[in-house]
Scaffold this motif. Structure first.
Motif, mmCIF file in Angstrom:
data_model
loop_
_atom_site.group_PDB
_atom_site.id
_atom_site.type_symbol
_atom_site.label_atom_id
_atom_site.label_comp_id
_atom_site.label_asym_id
_atom_site.label_seq_id
_atom_site.Cartn_x
_atom_site.Cartn_y
_atom_site.Cartn_z
ATOM 1 N N ALA A 35 21.092 37.799 39.138
ATOM 2 C CA ALA A 35 20.363 38.755 40.007
ATOM 3 C C ALA A 35 20.573 40.094 39.505
ATOM 4 C CB ALA A 35 21.294 38.431 41.475
ATOM 5 N N ASP A 36 21.591 40.469 38.937
ATOM 6 C CA ASP A 36 21.914 41.882 38.593
ATOM 7 C C ASP A 36 22.520 41.750 37.018
ATOM 8 O OD1 ASP A 36 22.597 44.386 38.191
ATOM 9 O OD2 ASP A 36 23.961 44.642 40.225
ATOM 10 N N ALA A 37 21.560 42.359 36.228
ATOM 11 C CA ALA A 37 22.265 42.847 34.637
ATOM 12 C C ALA A 37 22.033 44.182 34.735
ATOM 13 C CB ALA A 37 21.051 41.760 34.052
ATOM 14 N N SER A 38 22.439 44.988 35.421
ATOM 15 C CA SER A 38 22.047 46.557 35.276
ATOM 16 C C SER A 38 23.200 46.859 34.434
ATOM 17 C CB SER A 38 22.149 47.253 36.561
ATOM 18 O OG SER A 38 23.301 46.977 37.242
ATOM 19 N N GLU A 39 24.278 46.216 34.176
ATOM 20 C CA GLU A 39 25.549 46.750 33.217
ATOM 21 C C GLU A 39 25.429 46.188 31.940
ATOM 22 O OE1 GLU A 39 29.598 46.587 34.633
ATOM 23 O OE2 GLU A 39 28.977 46.549 36.559
ATOM 24 N N ALA A 40 24.301 45.150 31.471
ATOM 25 C CA ALA A 40 23.953 44.645 30.436
ATOM 26 C C ALA A 40 23.330 45.842 29.554
ATOM 27 C CB ALA A 40 23.411 43.360 30.435
ATOM 28 N N TRP A 228 32.408 40.433 29.409
ATOM 29 C CA TRP A 228 31.321 40.553 30.384
ATOM 30 C C TRP A 228 31.619 39.274 31.414
ATOM 31 C CZ3 TRP A 228 27.780 44.189 29.742
ATOM 32 C CH2 TRP A 228 27.523 44.759 28.450
ATOM 33 N N GLN A 229 31.683 39.710 32.543
ATOM 34 C CA GLN A 229 31.997 38.795 33.587
ATOM 35 C C GLN A 229 30.743 38.281 34.130
ATOM 36 O OE1 GLN A 229 33.321 40.058 37.564
ATOM 37 N NE2 GLN A 229 35.201 38.652 37.368
ATOM 38 N N PHE A 230 30.636 37.007 34.548
ATOM 39 C CA PHE A 230 29.689 36.443 35.489
ATOM 40 C C PHE A 230 30.091 35.574 36.558
ATOM 41 C CE2 PHE A 230 25.840 33.417 36.365
ATOM 42 C CZ PHE A 230 25.049 34.320 36.782
ATOM 43 N N SER A 231 30.148 35.765 37.720
ATOM 44 C CA SER A 231 30.437 35.068 38.733
ATOM 45 C C SER A 231 29.451 34.406 39.750
ATOM 46 C CB SER A 231 31.558 35.711 39.471
ATOM 47 O OG SER A 231 32.205 34.757 40.540
ATOM 48 N N TYR A 232 29.809 33.911 40.917
ATOM 49 C CA TYR A 232 28.908 33.036 41.718
ATOM 50 C C TYR A 232 28.109 33.889 42.537
ATOM 51 C CZ TYR A 232 30.197 28.637 39.560
ATOM 52 O OH TYR A 232 30.677 27.705 38.691
ATOM 53 N N ASP A 233 28.537 35.292 42.475
ATOM 54 C CA ASP A 233 27.443 36.643 42.986
ATOM 55 C C ASP A 233 26.369 36.668 42.119
ATOM 56 O OD1 ASP A 233 28.841 37.933 41.025
ATOM 57 O OD2 ASP A 233 29.616 39.243 42.313
ATOM 58 N N ARG A 234 26.502 35.947 40.692
ATOM 59 C CA ARG A 234 25.256 36.073 39.962
ATOM 60 C C ARG A 234 24.989 37.617 39.318
ATOM 61 N NH1 ARG A 234 22.941 31.238 40.514
ATOM 62 N NH2 ARG A 234 23.018 30.075 42.335
ATOM 63 N N ARG A 235 25.900 38.326 39.245
ATOM 64 C CA ARG A 235 26.062 39.610 38.842
ATOM 65 C C ARG A 235 26.884 39.759 37.479
ATOM 66 N NH1 ARG A 235 28.744 44.860 41.547
ATOM 67 N NH2 ARG A 235 28.370 46.478 40.061
ATOM 68 N N VAL A 236 26.078 40.381 36.541
ATOM 69 C CA VAL A 236 26.887 40.681 34.954
ATOM 70 C C VAL A 236 27.627 42.107 35.172
ATOM 71 C CG1 VAL A 236 26.688 40.886 32.499
ATOM 72 C CG2 VAL A 236 25.058 39.406 34.024
ATOM 73 N N ARG A 237 29.084 41.846 34.967
ATOM 74 C CA ARG A 237 29.912 43.108 34.947
ATOM 75 C C ARG A 237 30.428 43.181 33.508
ATOM 76 N NH1 ARG A 237 30.771 40.456 39.584
ATOM 77 N NH2 ARG A 237 30.331 41.669 41.814
#
Length: 655
Positions: A35-40, A228-237
């Motif tokens: 849903a959110d890959a803005s940090e990638a 790179w963390q990816f959890s069930y909120d579907r956001r890449v951190r």
């Protein structure tokens, strides 16, 4: 001395069961939607959006298993030398089921005490434990619960090699796994090669998924200072290691929620990952440079995460996963050029490092201590040399066939021969005609005679195609069956209107439940509930006894606001089928929607067990909370029963 032998392993087993005959036209793809890959960075964002597939087609879903287990024998291949004994489960994707360090007697992997399919793979059925080989597209591979072709190969130095291979149908590539244990080796060596025989670039994916025991004293280490963390909120951190928020994520029993952590390894560092206990010992995995990514997956200590661990095995058998893949994260595909061969070497063995260093507070010291021990166990130069040497034997013909895989490689070979294209096979990975079977026969008829021999319209087709190469032969054939298959090809390509027209032509030629069901699935997918419910009713009229159709239709009818119709549909099923988990869930949900709160509550109290509950699925806890809200006398403090708690995020307390 190194040896390779065949034997059998007896396990408490729930059989995978028959495939679902309904093609998963718009389902079966992985949950890893971002849903959110803005940090990638730019490369990662491109790869995240590249190569996604609309479904797991042309494979059919494997959802015919239960939770009932009985002892059963499984064919296995065993590789053994003086140091290690490696056991491969040949009927389940060639999974490395066990790796024992013989001098200590230590099992290095999480070896599941049961064979229990659960709904985590692209096709549904998946097993926890060991090392799983995942190819083609994001998720657990279509071949993870299928037998691969397997053979004995002898290297020039006399070392026996277990070779496993298959033709992968989503990408149209051949993958080959060569596992071997040289006489004096302290590590199991695995040479992997993917071959793209096509004249076009294809999106590619590979992750070796390694399960190891989880315990409070186990720490995961890799050569990175961030992840790179990816959890069930579907956001890449992008986070720092090892304690981005005060919790040491490398000690998995400290984490509350399930999550993926992809180690951000600098290009100039060696590729490896390990999980070490308080004594500094544990499994290490290392590779040559092509296998770029490393990952930690943990279930978390929330009630749902612990329940998942028990669900996949038995109580008290917790595990975590350390993984290795082609891309930096598991959210990406990489472009594989036409005609390319991608190869790498993986090594698996017991790492012994300074426990004070690897469990100390200084992260750099910890990971460097592990790397130093790895360099002693198996220097990078050894893996690089093994990769170079493999060029001399990777195409050697097998000296003994141990197991036959599917007939799809042989069919593709026949198709390519007819069209003058290069064959997909090599001498080392043959696809003999003897592997062709009933699933391939209709397509052989189409190749050889230009038509599909009319099947019994009351029986569902047993196989489908999504390769565009089959489109023209189908267009040239007459009858309801070619039009049915042509619609599937169009649907997979995203040509929804052409798919609808093909299925309508099929019905005009001969009304079948299969074309009506496909029209229903298309209407549901494109947001037309009225058309979907009409088409499902027509399909059920023609195949009233097909349970997968009844359950699929019930789900759509519930969403469309027809709970009373669902209750009537379920009441017409035989008692044995009404007692199955999905049928009981549909009855409870429909009863609640129809205003019969008491009936829903009775079913929940008696128990609803979904053998195929999906990772991330909220059906059970959402139904429980909905019933609580609808019950005037409900106790708001009443906890969600553990049997219904498969929540991946502990914070999701309301469903």
């Amino acid at each position: 001395m190194s040896e390779l032998r065949l034997t059998a392993l007896t396990l408490p087993t729930a059989a995978v069961g028959p495939a679902n005959p309904l093609p998963p036209l718009f389902s079966g793809a992985d949950l890893h939607q971002v849903a959110d890959a803005s940090e990638a960075d730019e490369e990662m964002r491109h790869n995240i959006g590249y190569g996604r597939v609309p479904s797991v087609m042309p494979y059919l879903m494997q959802d015919g298993y239960t939770r009932e287990r009985a002892p059963a024998e499984h064919p296995v291949a065993v590789l053994e030398n003086a140091t290690l004994r490696a056991t491969f489960l040949l009927g389940a994707g060639g999974r490395l089921w066990s790796l024992i360090h013989k001098p200590t007697g230590r099992e290095l992997l999480f070896r599941n005490p049961v064979f229990q399919p659960a709904n985590l793979a692209l096709r549904g059925a998946w097993l926890a434990g060991g090392v799983e080989w995942n190819i083609a597209t994001i998720g657990h591979a279509p071949t993870t619960c299928e037998p691969l072709h397997a053979a004995r190969v002898i290297r020039p130095d006399g070392t026996p090699v277990l070779r496993m291979w298959e033709y992968e149908r989503i990408r149209g590539v051949v993958f080959q796994i060569d596992a071997y244990l040289p006489d004096e080796s302290q590590v199991l060596l695995v040479h992997v090669r993917i071959t793209n025989p096509r004249d076009t670039t294809v999106p590619m994916y590979w992750w070796s998924n390694i399960a190891v025991p989880e315990a409070p004293d186990v720490r995961v280490l890799a050569p990175a200072d961030a992840a790179w963390q990816f959890s069930y909120d579907r956001r890449v951190r992008h986070i720092d290691l090892p304690q981005p928020d005060g919790t040491d994520l490398t000690r998995t029993t400290h984490a509350r929620d399930a999550a993926d952590y992809f180690f951000d390894i600098p290009d100039d560092r060696r590729r490896w990952i390990t999980a070490l206990d308080a004594s500094g010992r544990g499994l290490a995995q290392a590779s040559t440079q092509r296998l770029r990514g490393r990952k930690l997956f943990l279930w978390g200590q929330g009630e749902g995460g612990r329940h998942w661990q028990d669900w996949l095995s038995e109580p008290g058998h917790g595990y975590l996963e350390i993984q290795a893949g082609l891309a930096r994260t598991q959210l990406e595909h990489l472009p594989m050029p036409a005609g390319a061969h991608w190869s790498w070497i993986e090594a698996y063995g017991l790492l012994e490092a300074d426990p004070t260093a690897v469990h100390g507070d200084d992260w750099t010291t910890a990971r460097e201590a592990a790397r130093h021990s790895l360099d002693t166990l198996v220097p990078q130069s050894v893996l690089d040399a093994e990769l170079a040497d493999a060029a001399d034997w990777v195409d050697l013909e097998p000296v003994e066939i141990l197991q036959a895989g599917s007939g799809w490689g042989a069919l593709e070979q026949r198709r390519r021969t007819k069209t003058g294209e290069a064959p997909p096979s090599t001498p080392g990975t043959p696809f003999p005609d003897s592997t062709l079977g009933p699933d391939q026969q209709p397509w052989l008829d189409l190749l050889d005679h230009g038509h599909l021999i009319p099947a019994d319209p009351h029986q569902a087709p047993t196989s489908y195609q999504t390769d565009p190469a089959w489109q023209e032969p189908l267009r040239a054939a007459d009858g309801w069956l070619p039009q049915l298959h042509l619609g599937v090809l169009h649907a997979h390509a995203g040509d929804h209107e052409d798919a609808r027209k093909a299925w309508q032509r099929s019905i005009e030629n001969r009304p079948t439940a299969w074309a009506w069901r496909n029209l229903a699935a298309l209407a549901d997918h494109t947001g037309n509930p009225t058309e979907a419910t009409h088409a499902y009713r027509q399909a059920l009229r023609l195949a009233p006894d097909l349970l997968p159709l009844a359950l699929e239709a019930a789900t759509v009818l519930i969403r469309a606001g027809h709970p009373h119709e669902v209750l009537s549909l379920l009441a017409a099923l035989p008692a044995a089928r009404r007692s199955l988990g999905r049928a009981r869930w549909a009855e409870a949900r429909a009863a609640l929607d129809a205003g019969d709160v008491e009936r829903c509550g009775r079913l929940l109290h008696e128990g609803i067990e979904l053998a195929d509950v999906r990772e991330g699925e909220g059906s059970l806890h959402e139904l429980w909370f909905a019933h609580q809200r609808a019950t005037a006398t409900a106790d708001p403090a009443l906890p969600l029963p553990r049997a219904y708690d498969f929540r991946m995020l502990a914070a999701d307390a309301t469903g």
